[in-house]
Motif scaffolding. Structure first.
Motif, mmCIF file in Angstrom:
data_model
loop_
_atom_site.group_PDB
_atom_site.id
_atom_site.type_symbol
_atom_site.label_atom_id
_atom_site.label_comp_id
_atom_site.label_asym_id
_atom_site.label_seq_id
_atom_site.Cartn_x
_atom_site.Cartn_y
_atom_site.Cartn_z
ATOM 1 N N GLY A 256 0.845 -1.192 0.000
ATOM 2 C CA GLY A 256 0.000 0.000 0.000
ATOM 3 C C GLY A 256 0.878 1.238 0.000
ATOM 4 N N GLU A 257 0.764 2.044 1.049
ATOM 5 C CA GLU A 257 1.624 3.223 1.179
ATOM 6 C C GLU A 257 2.644 3.063 2.300
ATOM 7 N N THR A 258 2.795 1.815 2.773
ATOM 8 C CA THR A 258 3.694 1.553 3.904
ATOM 9 C C THR A 258 4.933 0.775 3.454
ATOM 10 N N ASN A 259 6.076 1.187 3.941
ATOM 11 C CA ASN A 259 7.333 0.480 3.662
ATOM 12 C C ASN A 259 7.643 -0.489 4.796
ATOM 13 N N HIS A 260 7.935 -1.711 4.449
ATOM 14 C CA HIS A 260 8.312 -2.725 5.434
ATOM 15 C C HIS A 260 9.764 -3.131 5.188
ATOM 16 N N VAL A 261 10.580 -3.071 6.226
ATOM 17 C CA VAL A 261 11.992 -3.438 6.125
ATOM 18 C C VAL A 261 12.181 -4.849 6.680
ATOM 19 N N ALA A 262 12.770 -5.738 5.876
ATOM 20 C CA ALA A 262 13.044 -7.115 6.299
ATOM 21 C C ALA A 262 14.535 -7.377 6.189
ATOM 22 N N ILE A 263 15.157 -7.700 7.319
ATOM 23 C CA ILE A 263 16.584 -8.004 7.348
ATOM 24 C C ILE A 263 16.749 -9.518 7.270
ATOM 25 N N VAL A 264 17.577 -9.972 6.320
ATOM 26 C CA VAL A 264 17.738 -11.411 6.101
ATOM 27 C C VAL A 264 19.217 -11.773 6.169
ATOM 28 N N THR A 265 19.580 -12.599 7.140
ATOM 29 C CA THR A 265 20.946 -13.119 7.235
ATOM 30 C C THR A 265 20.885 -14.583 7.652
ATOM 31 N N ALA A 266 21.957 -15.300 7.380
ATOM 32 C CA ALA A 266 21.991 -16.724 7.720
ATOM 33 C C ALA A 266 22.323 -16.960 9.186
ATOM 34 N N ASP A 267 23.016 -16.004 9.818
ATOM 35 C CA ASP A 267 23.426 -16.185 11.207
ATOM 36 C C ASP A 267 23.714 -14.824 11.826
ATOM 37 N N VAL A 268 23.980 -14.834 13.136
ATOM 38 C CA VAL A 268 24.223 -13.588 13.863
ATOM 39 C C VAL A 268 25.507 -12.916 13.388
ATOM 40 N N ILE B 6 16.618 3.340 -0.781
ATOM 41 C CA ILE B 6 17.715 4.114 -0.200
ATOM 42 C C ILE B 6 17.176 5.112 0.830
ATOM 43 N N GLU B 7 16.095 5.802 0.481
ATOM 44 C CA GLU B 7 15.506 6.786 1.393
ATOM 45 C C GLU B 7 14.997 6.123 2.664
ATOM 46 N N VAL B 8 14.369 4.958 2.523
ATOM 47 C CA VAL B 8 13.848 4.236 3.687
ATOM 48 C C VAL B 8 14.989 3.795 4.595
ATOM 49 N N LEU B 9 16.061 3.263 4.006
ATOM 50 C CA LEU B 9 17.194 2.818 4.816
ATOM 51 C C LEU B 9 17.860 3.990 5.524
ATOM 52 N N GLU B 10 18.013 5.113 4.839
ATOM 53 C CA GLU B 10 18.612 6.283 5.485
ATOM 54 C C GLU B 10 17.794 6.736 6.693
ATOM 55 N N LYS B 11 16.483 6.611 6.585
ATOM 56 C CA LYS B 11 15.594 7.089 7.637
ATOM 57 C C LYS B 11 15.370 6.054 8.736
ATOM 58 N N ASP B 12 15.198 4.792 8.351
ATOM 59 C CA ASP B 12 14.691 3.796 9.298
ATOM 60 C C ASP B 12 15.665 2.677 9.643
#
Length: 374
Positions: A115-127, A186-192
């Motif tokens: 919709g109008e919402t940005n969702h950030v998902a971080i994906v890594t295999a391990d810590v 890029i804008e979302v990452l800079e902000k959130d």
């Protein structure tokens, strides 16, 4: 007593007298550990620099390489871009294909627009990968370099979400389907980014499995790999010519009869037919012929072998890589006083190489004929 290296040599490719470099006769990326002073630095780091990588990472031999190289040998990786869809989140993830044809998750941050919402998902295999990703992204943002990162648009197989991908310790890129999606990510990452990372860590601490994508059992991977047949064939010809120089002599390799092959390997003389059909690929086949996969090696080997053979008037090499990938290389016509048969075998995991004597060669070839005759 170690013999000091000469200050200059005559390079077997450009034929100029220059400072030598330690050339791996068979590329180290394929497991080669035999070095010889037969190339100059200009050729090795210039015109010939991309050939070994083309063979090791962007060829059909590359599939044999990642399948045959065990994890305890050295790290190998298939070139190109590869994707797998994760079942729970539905995200299309960036992976590397490595030793044993296994998919290794690349650290990545997805920005999905719902919709109008940005969702950030971080994906890594391990810590550990999460820590490296956090340090990488934070540094890019704080230094103002996030907007300068390389942007890759497409392919469609990469999925709809824009993402930042870390594919080396100090390198990464932005993937998106459109420029607008890349700018938004890029804008979302800079902000959130800071808050998204803290939320992700909190989920991990709470034991929420949705915070991490674990290893994916038997993933179906989309392989996106560009193969350049001319570079691959030139790399094979280079292996054969290196063995000729190292096994016979650099002086013999400098014979003018091999000048056409020399120019071909250097990329100075690449010829393509003008009458290509619609489905044909332009490739110069004057010097290198790839044999059907799983053709039996001329001299039986479980790893790599190069066999140099002279039957008047032509000098040839049979190059076997990972036992299953076989090529015939034509050096050219030359007049010699007798027939030649010379074989050199190489480990695929940097554990040695050896010249096979005639008795060992004949014994192996005879055993192969008897095996197929049963």
């Amino acid at each position: 007593m170690t013999t000091p290296a000469p200050a200059t040599i005559t390079c077997i490719y450009c034929r100029q007298v220059r400072e030598p470099t330690r050339e791996h006769v068979l590329p180290r990326s394929l497991g080669g550990d035999l070095v010889a002073l037969i190339l100059c630095k200009d050729c090795n780091s210039g015109r010939l620099s991309r050939l070994d990588q083309a063979l090791a990472e962007r060829s059909f031999v590359a599939f044999s390489r990642i399948a045959a190289t065990p994890k305890d040998a050295f790290d190998v990786q298939l070139g190109g871009e590869h994707f797998v869809q994760e079942g729970k989140s539905g995200l299309v993830l960036e992976v590397a294909l490595i030793n044993g044809v296994s998919a290794s998750m690349l650290p990545q941050v997805h920005v999905a627009v719902v919709g109008e919402t940005n969702h950030v998902a971080i994906v890594t295999a391990d810590v550990s990968s999460l820590d490296r990703l956090h340090a990488f992204v934070t540094k890019k943002i704080e230094s103002g370099q996030l907007r300068a990162m390389h942007v890759k648009l497409g392919p469609e197989a990469a999925g709809p979400t824009a993402r930042l991908v870390m594919h080396r310790e100090r390198d990464g890129f932005i993937r998106a389907q459109t420029d607008a999606d890349a700018r938004n990510a890029i804008e979302v990452l800079e902000k959130d980014w800071a808050s998204a990372y803290k939320h992700h860590v909190a989920l991990i601490t709470a034991g929420n499995q949705q915070a991490e994508v674990q290893s994916i059992p038997q993933p179906s991977v989309r392989v996106n790999l560009e193969i350049r047949p001319d570079d691959v064939n030139r790399a094979v010809a280079k292996i054969a010519f290196n063995v000729l120089a190292a096994r016979v002599s650099p002086e013999f390799a400098l014979s003018p009869e091999f000048d056409e092959l020399r120019k071909y390997v250097l990329g100075e003389d690449i010829r393509h037919r003008s009458d290509l059909g619609q489905d044909e690929v332009a490739v110069d086949l004057r010097f290198v012929t790839q044999l059907p996969h799983d053709t039996a090696p001329l001299v039986p080997t479980e790893e790599h072998a190069v066999t140099i053979s002279y039957v008047h008037p032509s000098l040839f090499a049979w190059v076997t890589l990972y036992r299953t990938d076989n090529f015939v290389v034509r050096f050219g016509d030359i007049s010699l006083s007798e027939n030649v048969l010379a074989v050199h075998e190489f480990s695929s995991v940097r554990t040695g190489n050896a010249a096979l004597d005639v008795a060992e060669t004949i014994q192996r070839m005879t055993a192969q004929v008897e095996h197929h005759g049963k």
